[in-house]
Design a protein around this motif. Structure first.
Motif: not given
Length: 141
Positions: A130-131, A133-138, A127
């Motif tokens: 994931q938190k 890594n969220e949006g890391s490619t945006e 968790e």
């Protein structure tokens, strides 16, 4: 909106810059004797001298070495490795040895030379990973 930097105010920009260079391995850019920036991939840690406060309305705007609310956080690959690397250097500044927090991060807390609190952390649980890594490619808008 994007958070770009955090600025800390100090009486000694060179000393503070050297400290952060040692703990991060990132060479700061010294623009003047009163202002430096440590540029990380995600944000900038700016270091300004108390002399720069005049530009913001006077020396009462901020006080060097009096922060007791903010924590400067760096995500690292391995908290225990960082602790082993830095323990001798920050020996008298350690607040918390590496500890796994209830929210899934491993954390090592210590202070810089002005007493600002620093957290070197690494997400451990699925968790927590994931938190972060969220949006890391945006791309930034």
């Amino acid at each position: 909106m994007h958070l770009v930097s955090i600025r800390i105010i100090t009486e000694d920009v060179k000393k503070m810059s050297s400290f952060y260079e040692y703990i991060t391995g990132i060479a700061p850019v010294l623009y003047t004797e009163d202002f430096a920036e440590l540029k990380t991939p995600s944000a900038i840690l700016a270091i300004g001298s108390t002399k720069t406060l005049e530009l913001f309305g006077g020396d009462e705007v901020a006080k060097a070495a009096q922060n007791r609310t903010a924590i400067i956080e760096f995500r690292v690959n391995d908290v225990d490795d960082e602790y082993n690397r830095l323990a001798g250097f920050v020996q008298d500044l350690i607040v918390q040895k590496p500890t796994t927090m209830p929210w899934g991060n491993r954390s090592f807390l210590f202070r810089d030379t002005d007493g600002n609190l620093i957290n070197f952390f690494a997400p451990l649980t699925r968790e927590a990973i994931q938190k972060f890594n969220e949006g890391s490619t945006e791309e930034l808008a």
